[in-house]
Scaffold this motif. Structure first.
Motif, PDB file in Angstrom:
ATOM      1  N   LEU A   1       0.836  -1.203   0.000  1.00  0.00           N
ATOM      2  CA  LEU A   1       0.000   0.000   0.000  1.00  0.00           C
ATOM      3  C   LEU A   1       0.872   1.255   0.000  1.00  0.00           C
ATOM      4  CD1 LEU A   1      -2.749   1.423   0.106  1.00  0.00           C
ATOM      5  CD2 LEU A   1      -2.702   1.168   2.599  1.00  0.00           C
ATOM      6  N   ALA A   2       1.934   1.261   0.796  1.00  0.00           N
ATOM      7  CA  ALA A   2       2.847   2.411   0.829  1.00  0.00           C
ATOM      8  C   ALA A   2       3.511   2.601  -0.530  1.00  0.00           C
ATOM      9  CB  ALA A   2       3.905   2.215   1.908  1.00  0.00           C
TER      10      ALA A   2
ATOM     11  N   GLY B   1       3.203   5.796  -2.718  1.00  0.00           N
ATOM     12  CA  GLY B   1       4.462   6.473  -3.042  1.00  0.00           C
ATOM     13  C   GLY B   1       5.021   7.253  -1.876  1.00  0.00           C
ATOM     14  N   ALA B   2       4.566   6.925  -0.664  1.00  0.00           N
ATOM     15  CA  ALA B   2       5.022   7.654   0.527  1.00  0.00           C
ATOM     16  C   ALA B   2       4.962   6.733   1.745  1.00  0.00           C
ATOM     17  CB  ALA B   2       4.153   8.885   0.761  1.00  0.00           C
TER      18      ALA B   2
ATOM     19  N   GLY C   1       9.032   0.020   5.346  1.00  0.00           N
ATOM     20  CA  GLY C   1       8.208   1.218   5.319  1.00  0.00           C
ATOM     21  C   GLY C   1       6.733   0.909   5.113  1.00  0.00           C
ATOM     22  N   TYR C   2       5.886   1.575   5.872  1.00  0.00           N
ATOM     23  CA  TYR C   2       4.438   1.431   5.786  1.00  0.00           C
ATOM     24  C   TYR C   2       3.810   2.815   5.638  1.00  0.00           C
ATOM     25  CZ  TYR C   2       5.253  -3.213   7.857  1.00  0.00           C
ATOM     26  OH  TYR C   2       5.689  -4.491   8.108  1.00  0.00           O
ATOM     27  N   ASN C   3       2.557   2.843   5.226  1.00  0.00           N
ATOM     28  CA  ASN C   3       1.797   4.094   5.258  1.00  0.00           C
ATOM     29  C   ASN C   3       0.490   3.829   5.988  1.00  0.00           C
ATOM     30  OD1 ASN C   3       0.080   6.381   4.592  1.00  0.00           O
ATOM     31  ND2 ASN C   3       1.704   6.955   3.163  1.00  0.00           N
TER      32      ASN C   3
ATOM     33  N   ALA D   1      -3.618  13.442   0.277  1.00  0.00           N
ATOM     34  CA  ALA D   1      -4.673  13.064  -0.668  1.00  0.00           C
ATOM     35  C   ALA D   1      -4.377  11.712  -1.300  1.00  0.00           C
ATOM     36  CB  ALA D   1      -4.809  14.132  -1.754  1.00  0.00           C
ATOM     37  N   ARG D   2      -3.111  11.470  -1.655  1.00  0.00           N
ATOM     38  CA  ARG D   2      -2.730  10.181  -2.256  1.00  0.00           C
ATOM     39  C   ARG D   2      -3.038   9.029  -1.299  1.00  0.00           C
ATOM     40  NH1 ARG D   2       1.133  10.313  -6.615  1.00  0.00           N
ATOM     41  NH2 ARG D   2       2.018   8.331  -5.917  1.00  0.00           N
TER      42      ARG D   2
END
Length: 284
Positions: free
Chosen positions: A83-84, A88-89, A102-104, A136-137
Motif C-alpha cells: 500500500l505504501a 508512493g510515501a 516502510g508502511y503508510n 490526498a494520495r
C-alpha cells in the motif's frame, strides 16, 4: 522511566516542535506498561540519509515520518509495504533486526476514523477530494481499496491532479475537476474531503470551498486537526451536515504505527483524550 531495556521510537520531520505524537505515544506506552519511549527528531532534508542509518546504528524500533520526508525516505529503506508503494510515501518505519520496512498508515487511519465517526457505507460514496498532495494520495488510494463508487479530484495544479487520477484509474472511476467547476462536482457528491491546509491555524477563517456549495445531506471531512473544528466543518455542521475532523485520522494512524512497533493493540481512547487535552490547552 527509561532504562537499558527501553526501546526507542520517534518522529523524523522538519520542523517537529509542534507535533502531538510524542505526548500521545508516551502516554499510550505508559498506560499499558510497555518499555518504550518516543522522541521527536528535527531532521533537515540533507541529513535524512544519515538519520535513517541512525535507526540501525542506535537500534531504534522504528520511526514515524512526516513532512517533508515521506517520499524522500522511500528509496532509503529495505522494503516497502504494497500500500505504501502504491501511495508512493511512507509515514511509519519498522526496524526488524536491522531491516527497515516502510508502511503508510495515513490512509487506513483516515478510513478507520471516518467509519467510526460517521457510520457511512463506503461503497455508496461519490467523493470530491480537495487537494492532490501526499495526504490526498494516501486517503484516495485507501478509499479506492475500500470500493468507493467514484473520486473527483479538485486541485490548483491540474498536472498533480492528473497524476493522482492516473494512479487511481485502474481501481475506481476517477476524474479531474477544474476548481471553477468544483461547485457543480460537489452538487451531486456524497462525501467532501479537504486534504489541503486551507483553514489550518492560524488562517482559521479560510475555507477551501464556497459555503453555498455545502448541503445538509453531504458528509464533510477535513484532515486538519488544529483547529479542532475548521470553518469548513463549522459551516457544514450549522447546515445540519455530518462532519468529520482530522483528529481521528491523526490518532488512528498513530495507533496503527503503535501496533506495528509493539504487536499490541493501541489504547486508542486514551490517545484521543491525550491529544484533545493538548489541543484544547493551546498545543499545536
Amino acid at each position: 522511566m527509561i532504562t537499558s531495556k527501553t526501546q526507542l521510537v520517534g518522529l523524523f520531520g522538519h520542523p517537529v516542535h509542534h507535533s502531538q505524537s510524542p505526548v500521545m505515544h508516551n502516554a499510550a506506552f505508559a498506560a499499558i506498561h510497555l518499555p518504550f519511549a518516543y522522541a521527536a527528531f528535527d531532521v533537515a532534508p540533507d541529513a535524512l540519509g544519515e538519520a535513517v542509518k541512525g535507526i540501525r546504528a542506535l537500534s531504534l524500533r522504528g520511526v514515524n515520518v512526516t513532512i517533508p520526508h515521506k517520499v524522500a525516505i522511500v528509496p532509503l529503506l529495505d522494503e516497502i509495504d504494497p500500500l505504501a508503494k502504491r501511495i508512493g510515501a511512507v509515514n511509519t518505519v519498522v526496524n526488524e533486526n536491522g531491516r527497515l520496512i516502510g508502511y503508510n498508515t495515513d490512509g487506513n487511519g483516515y478510513v478507520r476514523s471516518l467509519l467510526e465517526e460517521t457510520n457511512i457505507r463506503l461503497t455508496n460514496q461519490v467523493v470530491v477530494m480537495i487537494g492532490a498532495g501526499g495526504a490526498a494520495r494516501a486517503v484516495a488510494c485507501t478509499l479506492a481499496e475500500h470500493g468507493v463508487k467514484e473520486i473527483r479530484i479538485v486541485n490548483r495544479s491540474r498536472e498533480k491532479a492528473q497524476m493522482l487520477a492516473e494512479l487511481l484509474s485502474s481501481s475506481v472511476s476517477t476524474s479531474v475537476i477544474d476548481p471553477q467547476q468544483a461547485g457543480e462536482a460537489i452538487s451531486d457528491a456524497s462525501l467532501l474531503i479537504n486534504t489541503t491546509s486551507i483553514g489550518m491555524y492560524p488562517h482559521v477563517e479560510e475555507m477551501p470551498v464556497a459555503a453555498e456549495w455545502l448541503r445538509p445531506d453531504l458528509v464533510v471531512s477535513d484532515l486538519i486537526y488544529n483547529p479542532l473544528e475548521t470553518k469548513l466543518l463549522q459551516t457544514a455542521k450549522a447546515l445540519g451536515a455530518k462532519t468529520h475532523s482530522g483528529v481521528g485520522m491523526f490518532i488512528n494512524q498513530g495507533a496503527l504505527a503503535f501496533e506495528l512497533w509493539t504487536g499490541r493493540s493501541a489504547p486508542t481512547e486514551l490517545m484521543r483524550e491525550t491529544v484533545l487535552r493538548q489541543l484544547q490547552h493551546g498545543g499545536t
